[in-house]
Design a protein around this motif. Structure first.
Motif, PDB file in Angstrom:
ATOM      1  N   THR A 136      -0.876  -1.418 -10.989  1.00  0.00           N
ATOM      2  CA  THR A 136      -1.851  -1.143 -12.053  1.00  0.00           C
ATOM      3  C   THR A 136      -2.557  -2.394 -12.566  1.00  0.00           C
ATOM      4  N   ASP A 137      -2.297  -3.569 -11.941  1.00  0.00           N
ATOM      5  CA  ASP A 137      -2.925  -4.797 -12.418  1.00  0.00           C
ATOM      6  C   ASP A 137      -4.291  -5.013 -11.761  1.00  0.00           C
ATOM      7  N   PHE A 138      -4.916  -6.163 -12.038  1.00  0.00           N
ATOM      8  CA  PHE A 138      -6.272  -6.393 -11.517  1.00  0.00           C
ATOM      9  C   PHE A 138      -6.325  -6.426  -9.995  1.00  0.00           C
ATOM     10  N   MET A 139      -5.369  -7.116  -9.363  1.00  0.00           N
ATOM     11  CA  MET A 139      -5.398  -7.202  -7.903  1.00  0.00           C
ATOM     12  C   MET A 139      -5.355  -5.811  -7.282  1.00  0.00           C
ATOM     13  N   SER A 140      -4.498  -4.966  -7.815  1.00  0.00           N
ATOM     14  CA  SER A 140      -4.403  -3.599  -7.298  1.00  0.00           C
ATOM     15  C   SER A 140      -5.712  -2.850  -7.518  1.00  0.00           C
ATOM     16  N   HIS A 141      -6.268  -2.990  -8.720  1.00  0.00           N
ATOM     17  CA  HIS A 141      -7.528  -2.315  -9.036  1.00  0.00           C
ATOM     18  C   HIS A 141      -8.638  -2.766  -8.085  1.00  0.00           C
ATOM     19  N   CYS A 142      -8.697  -4.062  -7.814  1.00  0.00           N
ATOM     20  CA  CYS A 142      -9.709  -4.608  -6.899  1.00  0.00           C
ATOM     21  C   CYS A 142      -9.551  -3.992  -5.507  1.00  0.00           C
ATOM     22  N   CYS A 143      -8.319  -3.909  -5.018  1.00  0.00           N
ATOM     23  CA  CYS A 143      -8.086  -3.366  -3.679  1.00  0.00           C
ATOM     24  C   CYS A 143      -8.382  -1.872  -3.601  1.00  0.00           C
ATOM     25  N   VAL A 144      -8.050  -1.138  -4.649  1.00  0.00           N
ATOM     26  CA  VAL A 144      -8.341   0.298  -4.673  1.00  0.00           C
ATOM     27  C   VAL A 144      -9.850   0.523  -4.623  1.00  0.00           C
ATOM     28  N   GLU A 145     -10.607  -0.225  -5.431  1.00  0.00           N
ATOM     29  CA  GLU A 145     -12.069  -0.101  -5.421  1.00  0.00           C
ATOM     30  C   GLU A 145     -12.636  -0.465  -4.049  1.00  0.00           C
ATOM     31  N   TRP A 146     -12.107  -1.512  -3.473  1.00  0.00           N
ATOM     32  CA  TRP A 146     -12.508  -1.995  -2.144  1.00  0.00           C
ATOM     33  C   TRP A 146     -12.298  -0.896  -1.102  1.00  0.00           C
ATOM     34  N   GLU A 147     -11.098  -0.345  -1.055  1.00  0.00           N
ATOM     35  CA  GLU A 147     -10.789   0.681  -0.064  1.00  0.00           C
ATOM     36  C   GLU A 147     -11.596   1.960  -0.302  1.00  0.00           C
ATOM     37  N   ASN A 148     -11.775   2.324  -1.550  1.00  0.00           N
ATOM     38  CA  ASN A 148     -12.575   3.521  -1.847  1.00  0.00           C
ATOM     39  C   ASN A 148     -14.007   3.359  -1.356  1.00  0.00           C
ATOM     40  N   ALA A 149     -14.565   2.160  -1.537  1.00  0.00           N
ATOM     41  CA  ALA A 149     -15.935   1.899  -1.085  1.00  0.00           C
ATOM     42  C   ALA A 149     -16.025   2.009   0.431  1.00  0.00           C
ATOM     43  N   VAL A 150     -15.032   1.489   1.139  1.00  0.00           N
ATOM     44  CA  VAL A 150     -15.007   1.571   2.603  1.00  0.00           C
ATOM     45  C   VAL A 150     -14.851   3.019   3.061  1.00  0.00           C
ATOM     46  N   ASP A 151     -14.043   3.783   2.340  1.00  0.00           N
ATOM     47  CA  ASP A 151     -13.793   5.182   2.715  1.00  0.00           C
ATOM     48  C   ASP A 151     -15.037   6.064   2.624  1.00  0.00           C
ATOM     49  N   GLU A 152     -16.066   5.607   1.921  1.00  0.00           N
ATOM     50  CA  GLU A 152     -17.318   6.373   1.862  1.00  0.00           C
ATOM     51  C   GLU A 152     -17.893   6.587   3.259  1.00  0.00           C
ATOM     52  N   GLY A 153     -17.507   5.729   4.197  1.00  0.00           N
ATOM     53  CA  GLY A 153     -17.975   5.875   5.575  1.00  0.00           C
ATOM     54  C   GLY A 153     -17.461   7.132   6.253  1.00  0.00           C
ATOM     55  N   GLU A 154     -16.378   7.708   5.737  1.00  0.00           N
ATOM     56  CA  GLU A 154     -15.867   8.956   6.313  1.00  0.00           C
ATOM     57  C   GLU A 154     -16.886  10.084   6.170  1.00  0.00           C
ATOM     58  N   LYS A 155     -17.673  10.052   5.089  1.00  0.00           N
ATOM     59  CA  LYS A 155     -18.703  11.066   4.874  1.00  0.00           C
ATOM     60  C   LYS A 155     -19.821  10.956   5.911  1.00  0.00           C
ATOM     61  N   LEU A 156     -19.903   9.795   6.566  1.00  0.00           N
ATOM     62  CA  LEU A 156     -20.904   9.586   7.612  1.00  0.00           C
ATOM     63  C   LEU A 156     -20.316   9.859   8.995  1.00  0.00           C
ATOM     64  N   GLY A 157     -19.087  10.360   9.020  1.00  0.00           N
ATOM     65  CA  GLY A 157     -18.447  10.683  10.291  1.00  0.00           C
ATOM     66  C   GLY A 157     -17.912   9.487  11.041  1.00  0.00           C
ATOM     67  N   LEU A 158     -17.651   8.382  10.341  1.00  0.00           N
ATOM     68  CA  LEU A 158     -17.195   7.158  10.989  1.00  0.00           C
ATOM     69  C   LEU A 158     -15.672   7.088  11.051  1.00  0.00           C
ATOM     70  N   ARG A 159     -15.171   6.434  12.093  1.00  0.00           N
ATOM     71  CA  ARG A 159     -13.750   6.082  12.135  1.00  0.00           C
ATOM     72  C   ARG A 159     -13.540   4.903  11.194  1.00  0.00           C
ATOM     73  N   ILE A 160     -12.625   5.060  10.242  1.00  0.00           N
ATOM     74  CA  ILE A 160     -12.381   4.018   9.253  1.00  0.00           C
ATOM     75  C   ILE A 160     -10.982   3.447   9.443  1.00  0.00           C
ATOM     76  N   VAL A 161     -10.906   2.123   9.566  1.00  0.00           N
ATOM     77  CA  VAL A 161      -9.629   1.413   9.641  1.00  0.00           C
ATOM     78  C   VAL A 161      -9.611   0.371   8.534  1.00  0.00           C
ATOM     79  N   LYS A 162      -8.519   0.306   7.779  1.00  0.00           N
ATOM     80  CA  LYS A 162      -8.391  -0.691   6.714  1.00  0.00           C
ATOM     81  C   LYS A 162      -7.074  -1.445   6.896  1.00  0.00           C
ATOM     82  N   PHE A 163      -7.154  -2.770   6.857  1.00  0.00           N
ATOM     83  CA  PHE A 163      -5.972  -3.612   7.032  1.00  0.00           C
ATOM     84  C   PHE A 163      -5.631  -4.306   5.715  1.00  0.00           C
ATOM     85  N   ARG A 164      -4.489  -3.927   5.150  1.00  0.00           N
ATOM     86  CA  ARG A 164      -4.006  -4.611   3.940  1.00  0.00           C
ATOM     87  C   ARG A 164      -3.346  -5.912   4.381  1.00  0.00           C
ATOM     88  N   THR A 165      -4.098  -6.984   4.243  1.00  0.00           N
ATOM     89  CA  THR A 165      -3.731  -8.271   4.827  1.00  0.00           C
ATOM     90  C   THR A 165      -2.822  -9.072   3.909  1.00  0.00           C
TER      91      THR A 165
END
Length: 301
Positions: A136-165
């Motif tokens: 629930t801290d800032f780092m987590s919030h930043c990553c959740v927003e980041w991943e959610n933004a990337v996931d918008e590509g699913e609506k375009l029919g794209l294969r989405i891969v995300k690596f938590r580095t």
């Protein structure tokens, strides 16, 4: 198989290494940058995320996008302005690309994006898998927003891969030079109590994992990008000191000192995140460097 790749954040240390590997393998590489590129083998297209400017030719012929762009997490103190910049640099950048894909004909099929183990943040000794909830801290919030933004590509029919580095071990950038510098000057020591888990990974395995996800279209969704054998802060510090042939005699850096120096950002060095690599191994990926000792030997050898 994908042959035409567009990379954001290609000027970073991982971006440069990945670009060079892909070029050697015969891929055609383009990059988005705020300035003209220095590599004649790479097509450079100009964008300005803050101004919402992007060269719409950047997606011509592209089938895979690698999204590495994002302001450096530990480069500046986390003011409210800096926090917004850290999130926007990751979310608005991919949003700019998706807006382009919505309005132009293209052949993009895959988006492969960085994320970070900051998604889990400080979790003591609990082993984090891809199914674990975010913190629930800032780092987590930043990553959740980041991943959610990337996931918008699913609506375009794209294969989405995300690596938590995790913490990428690379003597040319990232956390390792910062850790190694005081050790080289004989004043190195663990941070805080030293028992916090460090989910590390050798840079070569990072690059190889991106290539693996490009070449294997069954790779889909979220994966932890960490070596299978995490170590504590004290163990990593000792391993670096041993590789550099330097003694460790200084006392641990007290947590309160780090909190005074770094403020909220101290969670980066004091937080404990133990992360599983099982999912990517089950998907067929083999690590070149599973043990921190062999990773450091290659880096400094």
């Amino acid at each position: 198989m994908s042959k035409n790749i567009l990379i954001t954040g290609a000027s970073g240390s991982i971006g440069k290494r990945l670009t060079n590997v892909l070029l050697r393998k015969g891929y055609s590489i383009s990059m988005l940058s705020r300035a003209p590129g220095q590599n004649p083998a790479v097509k450079t297209f100009i964008w300005d995320v803050n101004k919402g400017i992007i060269d719409d030719r950047c997606i011509d012929g592209i089938d895979t996008i690698i999204h590495l762009a994002g302001a450096g997490i530990a480069e500046k103190r986390w003011t409210d302005t800096r926090k917004k910049e850290l999130i926007d640099s990751r979310t608005r950048s991919i949003g700019l690309i998706y807006n382009l894909l919505r309005t132009r004909q293209h052949q993009v099929t895959s988006v492969i994006s960085a994320s970070a183990i900051g998604y889990y943040s400080d979790r003591a000794d609990e082993l984090m898998t891809e199914d674990s909830a975010p913190n629930t801290d800032f780092m987590s919030h930043c990553c959740v927003e980041w991943e959610n933004a990337v996931d918008e590509g699913e609506k375009l029919g794209l294969r989405i891969v995300k690596f938590r580095t995790g913490v990428v071990l690379d003597k040319d950038g990232g956390a390792l030079p910062t850790l190694a510098k005081p050790i080289k000057w004989y004043v190195g020591s663990p941070m805080g109590n030293g028992r916090q888990w460090i989910p590390w990974i050798h840079w070569q395995d990072v690059v190889d994992m991106y290539v693996y996800s490009i070449e294997n279209i069954t790779i889909n969704g979220i994966y932890n990008m960490v070596a299978p054998n995490p170590v504590t802060n004290a163990q990593l510090t000792q391993a670096v000191a041993k590789q550099l042939h330097k003694p460790l005699w200084a006392p641990n850096v007290p947590a309160f000192v780090l909190k005074l120096m770094l403020g909220e950002m101290s969670t980066i060095v004091l937080g404990s995140t133990k992360v599983s690599a099982q999912k990517i191994q089950d998907a067929g990926f083999s690590f070149k460097f599973a043990e921190v000792r062999t990773a450091l030997k290659e880096i400094y050898g």
